[in-house]
Motif scaffolding. Structure first.
Motif, PDB file in Angstrom:
ATOM      1  N   GLY A 133       9.814 -95.779  64.418  1.00 34.57           N
ATOM      2  CA  GLY A 133       9.048 -97.004  64.606  1.00 34.57           C
ATOM      3  C   GLY A 133       7.762 -97.053  63.810  1.00 34.57           C
ATOM      4  N   PHE A 134       7.246 -95.898  63.392  1.00 33.98           N
ATOM      5  CA  PHE A 134       5.945 -95.884  62.708  1.00 33.98           C
ATOM      6  C   PHE A 134       5.845 -94.665  61.801  1.00 33.98           C
ATOM      7  CE2 PHE A 134       1.444 -94.509  62.602  1.00 33.98           C
ATOM      8  CZ  PHE A 134       0.872 -95.641  62.046  1.00 33.98           C
ATOM      9  N   ARG A 135       5.225 -94.857  60.628  1.00 33.80           N
ATOM     10  CA  ARG A 135       4.996 -93.725  59.737  1.00 33.80           C
ATOM     11  C   ARG A 135       3.764 -93.989  58.877  1.00 33.80           C
ATOM     12  NH1 ARG A 135       8.027 -91.560  61.255  1.00 33.80           N
ATOM     13  NH2 ARG A 135       9.880 -90.798  60.217  1.00 33.80           N
ATOM     14  N   ASP A 142       9.661 -99.566  61.423  1.00 32.45           N
ATOM     15  CA  ASP A 142       9.199-100.854  61.945  1.00 32.45           C
ATOM     16  C   ASP A 142       7.822-101.188  61.389  1.00 32.45           C
ATOM     17  OD1 ASP A 142      11.496-101.149  63.426  1.00 32.45           O
ATOM     18  OD2 ASP A 142      10.653-100.242  65.227  1.00 32.45           O
ATOM     19  N   GLU A 143       6.909-100.206  61.431  1.00 31.33           N
ATOM     20  CA  GLU A 143       5.554-100.419  60.930  1.00 31.33           C
ATOM     21  C   GLU A 143       5.137 -99.243  60.047  1.00 31.33           C
ATOM     22  OE1 GLU A 143       2.737-101.317  63.976  1.00 31.33           O
ATOM     23  OE2 GLU A 143       3.974-102.880  64.882  1.00 31.33           O
ATOM     24  N   VAL A 144       4.331 -99.555  59.045  1.00 33.49           N
ATOM     25  CA  VAL A 144       3.877 -98.548  58.088  1.00 33.49           C
ATOM     26  C   VAL A 144       2.365 -98.653  57.926  1.00 33.49           C
ATOM     27  CG1 VAL A 144       3.812 -98.013  55.619  1.00 33.49           C
ATOM     28  CG2 VAL A 144       6.005 -98.276  56.775  1.00 33.49           C
ATOM     29  N   LEU A 145       1.698 -97.519  57.912  1.00 35.38           N
ATOM     30  CA  LEU A 145       0.291 -97.427  57.540  1.00 35.38           C
ATOM     31  C   LEU A 145       0.272 -96.751  56.179  1.00 35.38           C
ATOM     32  CD1 LEU A 145      -2.623 -96.224  59.827  1.00 35.38           C
ATOM     33  CD2 LEU A 145      -2.567 -95.742  57.393  1.00 35.38           C
ATOM     34  N   PHE A 146      -0.089 -97.491  55.145  1.00 34.62           N
ATOM     35  CA  PHE A 146      -0.036 -96.998  53.765  1.00 34.62           C
ATOM     36  C   PHE A 146      -1.445 -96.684  53.279  1.00 34.62           C
ATOM     37  CE2 PHE A 146       0.470 -98.387  49.094  1.00 34.62           C
ATOM     38  CZ  PHE A 146       0.682 -97.079  48.685  1.00 34.62           C
ATOM     39  N   VAL A 147      -1.664 -95.437  52.858  1.00 36.66           N
ATOM     40  CA  VAL A 147      -2.982 -94.964  52.448  1.00 36.66           C
ATOM     41  C   VAL A 147      -3.031 -94.741  50.943  1.00 36.66           C
ATOM     42  CG1 VAL A 147      -4.708 -93.155  52.718  1.00 36.66           C
ATOM     43  CG2 VAL A 147      -3.318 -93.848  54.680  1.00 36.66           C
ATOM     44  N   VAL A 180       2.905-103.949  57.630  1.00 41.27           N
ATOM     45  CA  VAL A 180       2.282-102.931  56.795  1.00 41.27           C
ATOM     46  C   VAL A 180       0.773-103.085  56.893  1.00 41.27           C
ATOM     47  CG1 VAL A 180       1.999-101.975  54.484  1.00 41.27           C
ATOM     48  CG2 VAL A 180       4.175-102.958  55.148  1.00 41.27           C
ATOM     49  N   SER A 181       0.096-101.981  57.133  1.00 36.74           N
ATOM     50  CA  SER A 181      -1.363-101.951  57.097  1.00 36.74           C
ATOM     51  C   SER A 181      -1.755-101.064  55.928  1.00 36.74           C
ATOM     52  CB  SER A 181      -1.926-101.384  58.406  1.00 36.74           C
ATOM     53  OG  SER A 181      -3.333-101.302  58.357  1.00 36.74           O
ATOM     54  N   VAL A 182      -2.401-101.653  54.910  1.00 38.16           N
ATOM     55  CA  VAL A 182      -2.754-100.925  53.689  1.00 38.16           C
ATOM     56  C   VAL A 182      -4.244-100.625  53.691  1.00 38.16           C
ATOM     57  CG1 VAL A 182      -2.630-100.893  51.172  1.00 38.16           C
ATOM     58  CG2 VAL A 182      -0.955-102.221  52.487  1.00 38.16           C
ATOM     59  N   TRP A 183      -4.592 -99.356  53.416  1.00 41.28           N
ATOM     60  CA  TRP A 183      -5.986 -98.924  53.337  1.00 41.28           C
ATOM     61  C   TRP A 183      -6.264 -98.427  51.932  1.00 41.28           C
ATOM     62  CZ3 TRP A 183      -9.487 -98.969  57.492  1.00 41.28           C
ATOM     63  CH2 TRP A 183      -8.937 -99.373  58.721  1.00 41.28           C
ATOM     64  N   GLY A 184      -7.328 -98.972  51.303  1.00 39.53           N
ATOM     65  CA  GLY A 184      -7.669 -98.535  49.962  1.00 39.53           C
ATOM     66  C   GLY A 184      -8.754 -99.395  49.357  1.00 39.53           C
ATOM     67  N   SER A 185      -8.910 -99.290  48.037  1.00 41.34           N
ATOM     68  CA  SER A 185      -9.887-100.114  47.325  1.00 41.34           C
ATOM     69  C   SER A 185      -9.133-101.023  46.359  1.00 41.34           C
ATOM     70  CB  SER A 185     -10.886 -99.240  46.567  1.00 41.34           C
ATOM     71  OG  SER A 185     -10.283 -98.647  45.440  1.00 41.34           O
ATOM     72  N   LEU A 186      -9.673-102.223  46.145  1.00 40.97           N
ATOM     73  CA  LEU A 186      -8.999-103.195  45.285  1.00 40.97           C
ATOM     74  C   LEU A 186      -8.917-102.709  43.840  1.00 40.97           C
ATOM     75  CD1 LEU A 186     -10.445-106.568  46.642  1.00 40.97           C
ATOM     76  CD2 LEU A 186      -8.143-105.657  46.952  1.00 40.97           C
ATOM     77  N   SER A 187      -9.925-101.953  43.397  1.00 44.77           N
ATOM     78  CA  SER A 187      -9.895-101.471  42.012  1.00 44.77           C
ATOM     79  C   SER A 187      -8.727-100.501  41.792  1.00 44.77           C
ATOM     80  CB  SER A 187     -11.215-100.797  41.657  1.00 44.77           C
ATOM     81  OG  SER A 187     -11.452 -99.670  42.496  1.00 44.77           O
TER      82      SER A 187
END
Length: 627
Positions: free
Chosen positions: A456-458, A567-572, A597-604
């Motif tokens: 369900g989550f990774r 089902d849900e992803v946290l992408f770093v 999807v929840s994405v964490w990072g910088s736009l650059s």
């Protein structure tokens, strides 16, 4: 340039020990003191190790050699190639030499040239229209029944076109993004082929590069069967299980040889290969060599995903023949008679090259994501290499099922994602807790619940190392989950520890990418075992000390996630750019999620990644399409 200085200069170009030893071996076999050969041999060895099938002498000269002082060895790439052709260890295509240099200036290790040559010949033999193709009118009824049209819908049903192409050719590629129905399509393709075979019983096999991909294919086919409009006899004739490619070919314990090859072909009439983008050149070549000439081959995959970890980008090279979309006039007319609609969105012509590309079908409609889906929108922008559009969407925070979280430094990441990690694994913690209570519930049902909740989550990471890498994220997840009661006692093999296998063990039948979970054995008095799902919802367990190389897998690299869906992803993303960040990696990461999807990072960093494409040099596309 003396030998010592020459070799030192090459080592300064980030070539590894194996590259240098191979270069020295080639020089000795060629009679010694051949610096141009040393340079080429070291670079082709290094290129192969980085996933390329060959070394393009012209590109290598422009990008590498001149900066290494290579201009003192030969004046141009052409001069370099002419010098190499006079070396005894360098041959032309068809010769038996350690190195092969073709007319286009591509240098190969012999075995990789041979893999490419045999694969291209095997595919081309299946690409053409057979001398006696099925009557399109006879296909109209079964195609209409298997792919019913919505009333008033006049758009092209590309799933239906794929089924027609599979019946028309001995080879077909069905490519498409997430939710486009590739496995549903192939289930209907198999039903169609079974109906066309009449009284003869087709020998069909389903395979995929990893155990988890094979399990997903098996489940998807079983689910699709319930909705297919065909007889029970046809449904019963469809294969009930799928296997890994290594298992299908009959890998020996060493994994170096296979039981099935050209001399002992697979006893098959139809072979379906899922997640074909993950299959490297050597394995795909051996698989095609092991197929009888009369057998049909259907490849499923997403050509826009990451290429295989090993050498080559086979699916991408094959699909290059259908981009832009083109169809032969003969195929287009026959397809219209069989499917009831004219092909739109592609060029129709009568050239030979167009006839071959009829076997490449790109599914275009997603049945998983709505029109307003953030995942669908961003994956489309990334696929098209639209940096401006991608950043504009993310700069607004994303939308719907895709959330963008800007974080300038990985030093602040742990505290920022704490809540998401705990919420994401909440269901998994509950399932593991239930497993540890020795419930009277059926043990297999409990195991199934644990594995389903874990899917369900990774957490997905672009890189292995660093504060935003897999190792750091796994440590963070373990700390957070232990605060919630997982793994009390601090032992390494705590109840609920998930692991991913990194090395194939043919004796145990555990393969790279397989995921297992440490749990109390419900039969053996609660002793800790590591359970792995097997075919037919049967679980296998092993003592932890018996496992091959492995690591904890609350977080995994995007490469390792291929063939999986969650089902849900946290992408770093890391907080700084890296050559490993490409649009294919971003696309693959965000399309692993079904819901969010929840994405964490910088736009650059994101912008730089979307602008960069994965590059794998080979001659397969040229061998297939002559371009």
């Amino acid at each position: 340039m003396d030998t010592e200085n020459r070799h030192s200069g090459l080592q300064a170009a980030t070539l590894n020990f194996l590259d240098m030893q191979f270069a020295r071996l080639m020089e000795r076999l060629a009679g010694g003191n051949q610096p141009q050969l040393v340079l080429a041999a070291a670079l082709v060895s290094n290129a192969t190790g980085r996933g390329h099938v060959c070394l393009d002498l012209g590109r290598a000269w422009e990008r590498q050699v001149q900066g290494m002082g290579g201009a003192s060895l030969c004046t141009s790439a052409r001069h370099w190639g002419e010098t190499l052709r006079r070396c005894s260890v360098v041959g032309s295509p068809g010769q038996y030499r350690p190195l092969i240099l073709d007319d286009a200036g591509k240098l190969y290790l012999f075995r990789y040239w041979e893999y490419q040559q045999k694969l291209s010949l095997g595919l081309k033999a299946r690409m053409g229209i057979p001398g006696d193709p099925p009557d399109p009118c006879a296909l109209r009824e079964p195609l209409s029944r298997l792919f019913p049209a919505n009333e008033g819908d006049e758009s092209v049903d590309w799933q239906k076109v794929a089924a027609f192409s599979s019946a028309w050719h001995s080879f077909c590629v069905v490519s498409g993004g997430p939710g486009t129905g590739k496995t549903t399509t192939v289930a209907k393709i198999l039903a169609l082929l079974l109906e066309l075979s009449g009284t003869s019983k087709l020998r069909i096999a389903l395979t995929a590069p990893t155990g988890k991909a094979a399990a997903r294919l098996q489940e998807a086919i079983a689910e699709a069967l319930e909705k297919i409009d065909c007889t029970d006899a046809v449904k019963c004739a469809l294969p009930a299980s799928a296997s890994t490619i290594h298992r299908l070919l009959g890998a020996t314990r060493s994994g170096a040889t296979f039981r099935h090859d050209e001399t002992n072909p697979l006893p098959l009439d139809v072979l379906v290969v899922d997640e074909a983008s993950m299959v490297d050149l050597p394995i795909m070549s051996r698989l095609v060599q092991a197929l009888p000439p009369s057998a049909r081959l259907v490849l499923l995959g997403d050509k826009d995903q990451l290429a295989s970890v090993e050498s080559g980008a086979v699916l991408g090279d094959i699909c290059a023949g259908g981009d832009p979309v083109s169809f032969s006039s003969r195929f287009a007319h026959a397809c219209q008679r069989a499917c009831g609609f004219a092909l739109k969105g592609g060029t129709v012509h009568g050239e030979c090259r167009g006839r071959s590309s009829d076997c490449i079908i790109q599914l275009q409609k997603s049945y998983r994501f709505s029109q307003g889906s953030g995942i669908a929108y961003l994956s489309g922008r990334v696929r098209e290499k639209d940096v401006k559009g991608s950043l504009a969407f993310l700069g607004q925070g994303g939308s719907g099922d895709l959330i963008w979280n800007d974080i300038p430094s990985c030093h602040h990441l742990g505290e920022a994602i704490k809540g998401e990690v705990l919420k994401g694994f909440e269901g998994y913690l509950s399932a593991v807790e239930a497993m540890g209570k020795h419930s009277r519930e059926d043990p297999d049902a409990l195991l199934k619940r644990v594995f389903e909740s874990f899917q369900g989550f990774r957490i997905l990471c672009a890189l292995r190392d660093g504060l935003c890498g897999v190792s750091a994220m796994n440590r963070l997840a373990e700390v957070l989950l232990r605060q919630r009661g997982l793994g009390e006692g601090g032992t390494r093999w705590y109840v609920g520890r998930p692991v991913i296998i990194h090395r194939n063990d043919y004796g145990l039948r555990l393969f790279n990418g397989d995921v297992g979970i440490c749990l109390p054995d419900p039969v053996e008095g609660g002793g800790r075992r590591v359970f792995f799902p097997g075919p037919g919802e049967v679980f296998r367990s092993f003592h932890p000390q018996r496992l091959p190389e492995h690591e904890t897998v609350f977080a995994m690299t995007v490469h390792k996630s291929q063939g999986s869906e969650f089902d849900e992803v946290l992408f770093v993303l890391p907080d700084r750019d890296s050559p490993l960040l490409t649009r294919e990696l971003i696309y693959t990461a965000i399309t692993r999620a079904r819901r969010k999807v929840s994405v964490w990072g910088s736009l650059s960093v994101m912008g730089a990644a979307v602008a960069r494409s994965t590059e794998r040099l080979s001659g397969l596309s040229h061998a297939l399409w002559g371009e």
